[in-house]
Design an enzyme around this catalytic site. Structure first.
Site, mmCIF file in Angstrom:
data_model
loop_
_atom_site.group_PDB
_atom_site.id
_atom_site.type_symbol
_atom_site.label_atom_id
_atom_site.label_comp_id
_atom_site.label_asym_id
_atom_site.label_seq_id
_atom_site.Cartn_x
_atom_site.Cartn_y
_atom_site.Cartn_z
ATOM 1 N N GLY A 9 0.037 -9.439 5.058
ATOM 2 C CA GLY A 9 0.368 -9.373 3.632
ATOM 3 C C GLY A 9 1.563 -8.454 3.448
ATOM 4 N N LEU A 10 2.063 -8.422 2.219
ATOM 5 C CA LEU A 10 3.246 -7.618 1.917
ATOM 6 C C LEU A 10 2.993 -6.129 2.132
ATOM 7 C CD1 LEU A 10 4.305 -9.294 -1.463
ATOM 8 C CD2 LEU A 10 5.475 -9.523 0.749
ATOM 9 N N GLY A 14 -2.351 -3.475 1.182
ATOM 10 C CA GLY A 14 -3.621 -2.811 1.508
ATOM 11 C C GLY A 14 -4.079 -2.972 2.942
ATOM 12 N N LYS A 15 -3.197 -3.424 3.822
ATOM 13 C CA LYS A 15 -3.593 -3.689 5.210
ATOM 14 C C LYS A 15 -4.118 -2.437 5.915
ATOM 15 C CE LYS A 15 0.539 -5.130 6.229
ATOM 16 N NZ LYS A 15 1.157 -4.892 4.894
ATOM 17 N N SER A 16 -3.336 -1.355 5.875
ATOM 18 C CA SER A 16 -3.748 -0.139 6.600
ATOM 19 C C SER A 16 -5.011 0.446 5.987
ATOM 20 C CB SER A 16 -2.632 0.906 6.568
ATOM 21 O OG SER A 16 -1.484 0.413 7.216
ATOM 22 N N SER A 83 3.450 -9.143 9.528
ATOM 23 C CA SER A 83 3.581 -10.447 10.209
ATOM 24 C C SER A 83 4.012 -11.566 9.254
ATOM 25 C CB SER A 83 2.309 -10.818 10.976
ATOM 26 O OG SER A 83 1.123 -10.404 10.365
HETATM 27 N N1 ATP Z 1 -8.741 -2.941 -2.836
HETATM 28 C C1 ATP Z 1 -7.771 -2.270 -2.215
HETATM 29 N N2 ATP Z 1 -7.590 -2.451 -0.896
HETATM 30 C C2 ATP Z 1 -6.594 -1.794 -0.248
HETATM 31 N N3 ATP Z 1 -5.736 -0.925 -0.829
HETATM 32 C C3 ATP Z 1 -5.891 -0.701 -2.146
HETATM 33 C C4 ATP Z 1 -6.903 -1.357 -2.899
HETATM 34 N N4 ATP Z 1 -6.812 -0.951 -4.186
HETATM 35 C C5 ATP Z 1 -5.798 -0.082 -4.246
HETATM 36 N N5 ATP Z 1 -5.239 0.096 -3.023
HETATM 37 C C6 ATP Z 1 -4.100 0.994 -2.737
HETATM 38 O O1 ATP Z 1 -2.989 0.201 -2.352
HETATM 39 C C7 ATP Z 1 -2.213 0.900 -1.385
HETATM 40 C C8 ATP Z 1 -2.119 0.036 -0.133
HETATM 41 O O2 ATP Z 1 -1.313 0.710 0.810
HETATM 42 P P1 ATP Z 1 -1.381 0.413 2.369
HETATM 43 O O3 ATP Z 1 -0.598 1.493 3.022
HETATM 44 O O4 ATP Z 1 -2.790 0.206 2.809
HETATM 45 O O5 ATP Z 1 -0.592 -0.972 2.440
HETATM 46 P P2 ATP Z 1 -0.052 -1.738 3.708
HETATM 47 O O6 ATP Z 1 -0.339 -3.167 3.460
HETATM 48 O O7 ATP Z 1 -0.571 -1.117 4.949
HETATM 49 O O8 ATP Z 1 1.523 -1.506 3.596
HETATM 50 P P3 ATP Z 1 2.618 -1.416 4.778
HETATM 51 O O9 ATP Z 1 2.878 -2.823 5.223
HETATM 52 O O10 ATP Z 1 3.821 -0.828 4.099
HETATM 53 O O11 ATP Z 1 2.083 -0.538 5.855
HETATM 54 C C9 ATP Z 1 -2.908 2.240 -1.112
HETATM 55 O O12 ATP Z 1 -2.312 3.228 -1.913
HETATM 56 C C10 ATP Z 1 -4.358 1.942 -1.565
HETATM 57 O O13 ATP Z 1 -5.022 3.101 -1.986
HETATM 58 MG MG MG Z 2 0.327 -0.184 6.563
#
Ligand code: ATP
Ligand code: MG
Length: 170
Positions: A9-10, A14-16, A83
């Protein structure tokens, strides 16, 4: 059988956050588990790679091969990687093996991800400071038939884990 849960996902979808929550949940159930996070890979194993089309493919190839090795050793993998390209996800599936590969597409919109902006990257990408930023200056191809897909907007992490419940009992 140890599996790979592949979160895509973008940036900001919320992946991490979900990978770490999933991993904690699995560990609490006694499952050997390892998170493979795109950011961490870029600091180590893939520190030599850029964000060009070819290097993104190489990044995924390495992540998938590590996942396959871990799975073979009995360790469940939760991969958190943007990805963005379909072909690369298909390659990851082929390397890991379809029986062990479970892709979860976080279909959180660009608008929501940009509002969350957890690392401040979107602002930099909009102002042209980061070239080839997925969603802004590079494209994201949603997986055609993910095992699971949902929007993390207006959902708690706990609710998302419930949606992924099947994967916690593989
Ligand atoms: N249901 C949810 N699941 C995951 N994250 C959430 C949710 N609701 C809110 N958030 C918030 O959204 C943000 C997601 O950030 P995260 O770093 O997990 O994204 P990511 O997909 O890993 O981004 P990147 O590709 O830049 O690493 C966090 O600040 C998290 O607290
Ligand atoms: Mg991440």
């Amino acid at each position: 059988m140890a599996i790979t849960i592949w979160l895509t996902g973008l940036s900001g979808s919320g992946k991490s956050t979900l990978a770490n929550a999933l991993s904690e949940r699995l560990k609490s159930r006694g499952v050997l588990c390892c998170v493979i996070d795109g950011d961490e890979l870029r600091r180590g194993l893939c520190a030599d790679l850029s964000y060009s089309r070819e290097d993104r493919q190489e990044d995924i190839r390495r992540a998938a091969n590590v996942s396959q090795l871990l799975n073979a050793a009995g360790v469940t993998v939760v991969a958190a990687l943007i990805s963005p390209y379909r072909d690369d996800c298909a390659m990851a599936r082929a390397i890991i093996g379809s029986a062990a590969f479970f892709d979860v597409y976080l279909e959180t919109s660009l608008q929501v991800c940009e509002q969350r902006n957890p690392k401040g990257l979107y602002r930099q990408a909009r102002s042209g400071l980061i070239p080839k930023f997925t969603g802004i200056s590079d494209h994201y191809e949603p997986p055609p038939h993910p095992y699971l897909q949902f929007d993390t907007h207006s959902r708690s992490v706990a609710e998302c884990l419930t949606l992924m419940q099947d994967l916690l009992t593989q």
